[in-house]
Design an enzyme around this catalytic site. Sequence first.
Site, PDB file in Angstrom:
ATOM      1  N   CYS A   1      -2.228   9.556   2.234  1.00 23.75           N
ATOM      2  CA  CYS A   1      -1.178   8.786   1.377  1.00 23.75           C
ATOM      3  C   CYS A   1      -2.717   9.058  -0.188  1.00 23.75           C
ATOM      4  O   CYS A   1      -2.541   9.850  -1.298  1.00 23.75           O
ATOM      5  CB  CYS A   1      -1.562   7.816   1.096  1.00 23.75           C
ATOM      6  SG  CYS A   1      -3.169   6.812   1.743  1.00 23.75           S
TER       7      CYS A   1
ATOM      8  N   GLU B   1       0.850  -1.384   0.222  1.00 20.97           N
ATOM      9  CA  GLU B   1       0.038  -0.316  -0.053  1.00 20.97           C
ATOM     10  C   GLU B   1       1.160   1.006   0.146  1.00 20.97           C
ATOM     11  O   GLU B   1       1.399   1.904   0.542  1.00 20.97           O
ATOM     12  CB  GLU B   1      -0.774  -0.554   1.131  1.00 20.97           C
ATOM     13  CG  GLU B   1      -1.965  -1.206   1.471  1.00 20.97           C
ATOM     14  CD  GLU B   1      -3.160  -1.119   0.239  1.00 20.97           C
ATOM     15  OE1 GLU B   1      -3.232   0.179  -0.203  1.00 20.97           O
ATOM     16  OE2 GLU B   1      -4.439  -1.923   0.973  1.00 20.97           O
TER      17      GLU B   1
HETATM   18  P1  NAD Z   1       8.441   5.564   4.822  1.00 19.13           P
HETATM   19  O1  NAD Z   1       8.337   4.082   3.521  1.00 19.13           O
HETATM   20  O2  NAD Z   1       9.902   6.080   4.770  1.00 19.13           O
HETATM   21  O3  NAD Z   1       8.107   4.431   6.207  1.00 19.13           O
HETATM   22  C1  NAD Z   1       7.644   3.269   5.647  1.00 19.13           C
HETATM   23  C2  NAD Z   1       8.207   2.356   6.693  1.00 19.13           C
HETATM   24  O4  NAD Z   1       9.246   1.513   5.967  1.00 19.13           O
HETATM   25  C3  NAD Z   1       8.682   2.317   8.429  1.00 19.13           C
HETATM   26  O5  NAD Z   1       8.679   1.791   9.213  1.00 19.13           O
HETATM   27  C4  NAD Z   1      10.377   2.869   7.962  1.00 19.13           C
HETATM   28  O6  NAD Z   1      10.822   2.711   9.015  1.00 19.13           O
HETATM   29  C5  NAD Z   1       9.939   1.309   7.028  1.00 19.13           C
HETATM   30  N1  NAD Z   1      11.354   1.408   6.224  1.00 19.13           N
HETATM   31  C6  NAD Z   1      11.813   1.970   5.624  1.00 19.13           C
HETATM   32  N2  NAD Z   1      13.502   1.622   4.702  1.00 19.13           N
HETATM   33  C7  NAD Z   1      12.841  -0.051   4.838  1.00 19.13           C
HETATM   34  C8  NAD Z   1      13.279  -0.491   3.747  1.00 19.13           C
HETATM   35  N3  NAD Z   1      14.828  -0.462   3.284  1.00 19.13           N
HETATM   36  N4  NAD Z   1      12.862  -1.873   4.327  1.00 19.13           N
HETATM   37  C9  NAD Z   1      11.999  -1.801   5.291  1.00 19.13           C
HETATM   38  N5  NAD Z   1      10.984  -0.982   5.610  1.00 19.13           N
HETATM   39  C10 NAD Z   1      11.925  -0.321   5.779  1.00 19.13           C
HETATM   40  O7  NAD Z   1       7.405   6.330   4.506  1.00 19.13           O
HETATM   41  P2  NAD Z   1       6.572   7.373   6.069  1.00 19.13           P
HETATM   42  O8  NAD Z   1       7.044   8.264   5.352  1.00 19.13           O
HETATM   43  O9  NAD Z   1       6.540   6.262   6.651  1.00 19.13           O
HETATM   44  O10 NAD Z   1       4.426   6.601   5.609  1.00 19.13           O
HETATM   45  C11 NAD Z   1       4.230   8.133   4.454  1.00 19.13           C
HETATM   46  C12 NAD Z   1       4.016   6.821   2.802  1.00 19.13           C
HETATM   47  O11 NAD Z   1       3.011   5.995   3.337  1.00 19.13           O
HETATM   48  C13 NAD Z   1       4.173   8.000   1.934  1.00 19.13           C
HETATM   49  O12 NAD Z   1       4.203   8.375   0.518  1.00 19.13           O
HETATM   50  C14 NAD Z   1       2.415   8.034   2.266  1.00 19.13           C
HETATM   51  O13 NAD Z   1       1.446   8.428   0.706  1.00 19.13           O
HETATM   52  C15 NAD Z   1       2.420   6.450   2.354  1.00 19.13           C
HETATM   53  N6  NAD Z   1       1.000   5.586   2.839  1.00 19.13           N
HETATM   54  C16 NAD Z   1       0.011   4.677   2.350  1.00 19.13           C
HETATM   55  C17 NAD Z   1      -1.162   4.758   2.463  1.00 19.13           C
HETATM   56  C18 NAD Z   1      -1.898   3.468   1.406  1.00 19.13           C
HETATM   57  O14 NAD Z   1      -2.620   3.164   2.012  1.00 19.13           O
HETATM   58  N7  NAD Z   1      -1.595   3.634   0.517  1.00 19.13           N
HETATM   59  C19 NAD Z   1      -1.164   4.886   3.878  1.00 19.13           C
HETATM   60  C20 NAD Z   1      -0.262   5.554   4.550  1.00 19.13           C
HETATM   61  C21 NAD Z   1       0.973   5.997   4.078  1.00 19.13           C
END
Ligand code: NAD
Length: 443
Positions: free
Chosen positions: A258, A224
């Site tokens: 998002c 997602e």
């Molecule tokens: P992010 O991708 O920076 O981090 C998300 C999670 O992934 C965190 O727990 C982070 O520590 C972890 N992470 C980071 N690098 C990783 C790696 N290499 N391997 C595994 N895990 C890793 O996102 P964010 O800043 O926390 O959240 C915002 C983003 O999430 C925005 O792009 C938003 O649109 C998206 N989002 C999408 C939805 C949806 O339902 N489509 C819902 C909410 C947020």
Amino acid sequence: MPTLTSYEPISRAAIGTVNITTAEQLPTLVNAAQQAQQYWAKLSLGMRQQQLNHAFQQLTPVQDQLAKLIGQEMGKDYRRATYEVGGTVQSASYFTDEISQALAPERLDRNTELQYRPLGIVAVIAPWNYPLAMANNLLMPALMAGNAVILKPSEETPLVAELFVNTLNKVLPKGLLQLAQGDGETGKALVASAIHMVAFTGSMATGKHIMANAAPALKRLVMELGGNDPMIVMASADIDAAVQFAVASSFENAGQMCTSTERVYVDARIATEFERKVVALARQYQVGAWDKPRVNIGPLVNPVQHQKVLDQLQDATQKGAQLLLGRDDYPLPFIQPTVVTGMTADMTLECDETFGPVVAISHFKHIDEAILRANDSPYGLGAVVFGGQGAAAVAEQLEAGMVGINQGVGGGGPWVGAKQSGFGFHGTAAGHRQFAQVRVVSK
Ligand code: NAD
């Protein structure tokens, strides 16, 4: 023992510390998860449902504490945080019931049955913007399907996750639901560990890393990812309704959502009135701390996110966009309600996801131009069109997993991303089944 500190976004004061889960510790978590999963998988769906409902009832006394922690850790105003927590806790039994029905064996014909079996251990990796709801949307179907879960919450919201998981674990079998705390490094190590599926909500960039790291063992994925949702406002639209939606959707959760509206394409014939009304409404929004009454836009979660939004605003103004409300040089930690017009496709505000309270507007002369611009993106999460007759035909041409006609996206359906906004999804029977291994039994 390495630690992770959680900071309050306005003062940047430390509000708590948790131990980081290192790569060396993960095999111990995985072993405990394996043990618990073997027991859990043998329970009937009804028994898993009963135990999860009982676990979620334990959250009732800590609901207010959870809402306050969300405010403290990521700045969400108290009303919205309460709504997020209340939704998660109160819908739990409805959620388990729906999943239970979705995962019941299905008879296809006299000789063939479809079964929905556990996959094993699911790594749930969650973002900070809806720290409770996003984690719960993924871990609930994973657990109901008979899997064990290791939750890696965002490094921005470790305390919310800790209270949530520790409370559920007052009654859940030991090892069934565990926490791996830390940043992307912990996430990366978790994806590489002996788990069977990654259920991820987060950015497109992280999703691509996870997919690459999950590939060697073909781990199952639910992705997602981010969005850059367009909104098209046709000349036939109810302008007031379109204005309400454009502002509310762009500013929801300080724009850190998002499916917030990121790009508004408005018919040039109504653009002057639309913009005047957008500015008037945007002025009414109140920026401030999560615990202040009437505040509906909190701070951005951290200085890096704040700077990203400023960079996007400055790139837009340097390339000729005009600020109808606000500035492009706000001091930390807030971004005031901002309205920009004259957007063009080469601006980062237009082509990247913007996580801030910004309404970004362009005018179009012909509807085909608006559709082309709306679709000119690797993202495809949500898309919205406001208009009279002809709106449905426009919606039909939008490339998105969720489309709204004269309203927002999602409704009661699953949460679906098209293009690079993800694949696999959660919600409804089709979503719940993605956390299970389908088995065809012929007899
Ligand atoms: P992010 O991708 O920076 O981090 C998300 C999670 O992934 C965190 O727990 C982070 O520590 C972890 N992470 C980071 N690098 C990783 C790696 N290499 N391997 C595994 N895990 C890793 O996102 P964010 O800043 O926390 O959240 C915002 C983003 O999430 C925005 O792009 C938003 O649109 C998206 N989002 C999408 C939805 C949806 O339902 N489509 C819902 C909410 C947020």
